[in-house]
Motif scaffolding. Structure first.
Motif, PDB file in Angstrom:
ATOM      1  N   UNK A   1       8.165  12.222   9.749  1.00 30.26           N
ATOM      2  CA  UNK A   1       9.362  12.686   9.071  1.00 30.26           C
ATOM      3  C   UNK A   1      10.288  11.532   8.730  1.00 30.26           C
ATOM      4  N   UNK A   2      10.577  10.676   9.706  1.00 31.86           N
ATOM      5  CA  UNK A   2      11.547   9.626   9.452  1.00 31.86           C
ATOM      6  C   UNK A   2      11.000   8.506   8.585  1.00 31.86           C
ATOM      7  N   UNK A   3       9.688   8.377   8.520  1.00 32.20           N
ATOM      8  CA  UNK A   3       9.149   7.397   7.577  1.00 32.20           C
ATOM      9  C   UNK A   3       9.428   7.838   6.143  1.00 32.20           C
ATOM     10  N   UNK A   4       9.208   9.132   5.836  1.00 29.36           N
ATOM     11  CA  UNK A   4       9.464   9.564   4.460  1.00 29.36           C
ATOM     12  C   UNK A   4      10.955   9.639   4.168  1.00 29.36           C
TER      13      UNK A   4
ATOM     14  N   UNK B   1      12.688   7.547   1.137  1.00 34.01           N
ATOM     15  CA  UNK B   1      13.646   8.121   0.203  1.00 34.01           C
ATOM     16  C   UNK B   1      14.903   7.255   0.140  1.00 34.01           C
ATOM     17  N   UNK B   2      15.408   6.883   1.288  1.00 35.29           N
ATOM     18  CA  UNK B   2      16.623   6.066   1.343  1.00 35.29           C
ATOM     19  C   UNK B   2      16.438   4.740   0.608  1.00 35.29           C
ATOM     20  N   UNK B   3      15.243   4.165   0.701  1.00 29.58           N
ATOM     21  CA  UNK B   3      14.970   2.873   0.079  1.00 29.58           C
ATOM     22  C   UNK B   3      14.604   2.985  -1.399  1.00 29.58           C
ATOM     23  N   UNK B   4      14.499   4.217  -1.902  1.00 27.99           N
ATOM     24  CA  UNK B   4      14.186   4.387  -3.311  1.00 27.99           C
ATOM     25  C   UNK B   4      12.715   4.371  -3.637  1.00 27.99           C
ATOM     26  N   UNK B   5      11.858   4.492  -2.626  1.00 24.76           N
ATOM     27  CA  UNK B   5      10.409   4.519  -2.862  1.00 24.76           C
ATOM     28  C   UNK B   5      10.008   5.854  -3.476  1.00 24.76           C
ATOM     29  N   UNK B   6      10.676   6.932  -3.080  1.00 24.29           N
ATOM     30  CA  UNK B   6      10.462   8.234  -3.701  1.00 24.29           C
ATOM     31  C   UNK B   6      11.784   8.995  -3.691  1.00 24.29           C
TER      32      UNK B   6
ATOM     33  N   UNK C   1      -3.399   5.045   6.564  1.00 29.48           N
ATOM     34  CA  UNK C   1      -4.063   5.619   5.396  1.00 29.48           C
ATOM     35  C   UNK C   1      -3.745   7.109   5.298  1.00 29.48           C
ATOM     36  N   UNK C   2      -3.727   7.790   6.430  1.00 27.34           N
ATOM     37  CA  UNK C   2      -3.389   9.221   6.441  1.00 27.34           C
ATOM     38  C   UNK C   2      -2.026   9.464   5.800  1.00 27.34           C
ATOM     39  N   UNK C   3      -1.011   8.724   6.243  1.00 28.34           N
ATOM     40  CA  UNK C   3       0.340   8.935   5.732  1.00 28.34           C
ATOM     41  C   UNK C   3       0.459   8.517   4.273  1.00 28.34           C
ATOM     42  N   UNK C   4      -0.233   7.440   3.914  1.00 23.67           N
ATOM     43  CA  UNK C   4      -0.202   6.996   2.530  1.00 23.67           C
ATOM     44  C   UNK C   4      -0.799   8.046   1.603  1.00 23.67           C
ATOM     45  N   UNK C   5      -1.919   8.642   2.000  1.00 19.79           N
ATOM     46  CA  UNK C   5      -2.557   9.671   1.179  1.00 19.79           C
ATOM     47  C   UNK C   5      -1.713  10.932   1.095  1.00 19.79           C
ATOM     48  N   UNK C   6      -1.127  11.346   2.209  1.00 19.65           N
ATOM     49  CA  UNK C   6      -0.265  12.525   2.187  1.00 19.65           C
ATOM     50  C   UNK C   6       0.932  12.286   1.276  1.00 19.65           C
TER      51      UNK C   6
ATOM     52  N   UNK D   1       0.828  -1.208   0.000  1.00 18.53           N
ATOM     53  CA  UNK D   1       0.000   0.000   0.000  1.00 18.53           C
ATOM     54  C   UNK D   1       0.856   1.250   0.000  1.00 18.53           C
ATOM     55  N   UNK D   2       1.920   1.244   0.789  1.00 16.68           N
ATOM     56  CA  UNK D   2       2.794   2.411   0.876  1.00 16.68           C
ATOM     57  C   UNK D   2       3.495   2.654  -0.446  1.00 16.68           C
ATOM     58  N   UNK D   3       4.084   1.616  -1.021  1.00 15.57           N
ATOM     59  CA  UNK D   3       4.854   1.825  -2.234  1.00 15.57           C
ATOM     60  C   UNK D   3       3.963   2.188  -3.404  1.00 15.57           C
ATOM     61  N   UNK D   4       2.776   1.633  -3.461  1.00 11.46           N
ATOM     62  CA  UNK D   4       1.850   1.992  -4.526  1.00 11.46           C
ATOM     63  C   UNK D   4       1.458   3.451  -4.416  1.00 11.46           C
ATOM     64  N   UNK D   5       1.304   3.921  -3.186  1.00 15.03           N
ATOM     65  CA  UNK D   5       0.839   5.288  -2.969  1.00 15.03           C
ATOM     66  C   UNK D   5       1.897   6.328  -3.280  1.00 15.03           C
ATOM     67  N   UNK D   6       3.155   6.048  -2.943  1.00 17.79           N
ATOM     68  CA  UNK D   6       4.135   7.129  -2.959  1.00 17.79           C
ATOM     69  C   UNK D   6       5.236   6.986  -4.000  1.00 17.79           C
ATOM     70  N   UNK D   7       5.364   5.829  -4.620  1.00 23.56           N
ATOM     71  CA  UNK D   7       6.457   5.620  -5.554  1.00 23.56           C
ATOM     72  C   UNK D   7       6.394   6.604  -6.712  1.00 23.56           C
TER      73      UNK D   7
END
Length: 222
Positions: free
Chosen positions: A143-146, A150-155, A118-123, A4-10
């Motif tokens: 903050x540290x989740x995003x 970034x470090x993992x290449x998701x965004x 869901x909140x963080x995924x949508x943001x 869900x996270x990677x689909x939302x933010x990649x």
């Protein structure tokens, strides 16, 4: 959850900036406290950041609160005519919105979601850049989740901390210590950048470069 996270933010780094040209639309996700803090500079910085967003024609997505720094940021931008989208979990409506959904004319559009994930995924899905004002545990967690994404290449979106009155000095020192201790690659340190004024936030976003130490993983074939 990972899917869900990677689909939302990649997504790649936003369109490159050139001079005063600004990609349209461009949305900044701001993490910040639902409390005003002990220094008047915290609220003042939230208000000034809203003015910077408006000056650059950037939209705001945030946690949906109407109190503390969150409320000052959103209300100021709405009053200036800017676009604001607040995303709040049902359980926090009573704590961060006074128990009811606020008028769109005061705090912009509000979307109520079932939980924090869901909140963080949508943001993340809406954001082209991330900024952290002062805040507490929730702000640090977001903050540290995003940063990790970034470090993992998701965004590859810019991530900026607005270091009001040295609020983030300890955090930035920890990053340096983690690099020296061998837990963060030195060329990944630039994933998180510092701005000391709201005006500098815009500069840091425009000048942001993808850190060389960031992983280039394929999150589409997991």
């Amino acid at each position: 959850m990972a899917e869900a996270i990677t689909t939302a933010i990649s997504k790649p780094l936003p369109v490159s900036f050139s001079g005063d040209a600004t990609p349209t639309p461009f949305t900044v996700c701001v993490f910040c406290g639902a409390r005003p803090g002990t220094s008047p500079e915290y609220i003042a910085s939230a208000v000034s950041l809203a003015k910077v967003l408006h000056a650059n024609s950037w939209s705001l997505v945030y946690g949906g609160g109407t109190v503390g720094l969150m409320g000052a940021l959103a209300n100021t931008l709405v009053k200036l005519g800017g676009s604001v989208h607040g995303i709040v979990p049902t359980a926090l409506v009573a704590y961060e919105q006074g128990g009811s959904i606020p008028p769109e004319s005061e705090f912009g559009k509000t979307t109520v979601v079932p939980d924090m994930h869901v909140r963080k995924s949508m943001m993340g899905k809406e954001a082209n850049a991330f900024v952290a004002l002062p805040g507490g545990f929730g702000t640090m967690e977001e903050l540290f989740e995003v940063v990790t994404w970034n470090q993992l290449g998701i965004h590859a979106c810019p991530i900026v901390v607005l270091n009001v009155e040295g609020f983030y000095d300890g955090l930035l020192l920890w990053v340096k210590s983690a690099v020296e201790a061998g837990f963060i690659r030195s060329d990944a340190q630039g994933i998180l950048v510092e701005a000391k004024t709201p005006e500098e936030v815009a500069v840091k976003i425009r000048e942001y470069k993808v850190a060389a130490g960031r992983m280039d993983l394929d999150w589409g074939n997991q």
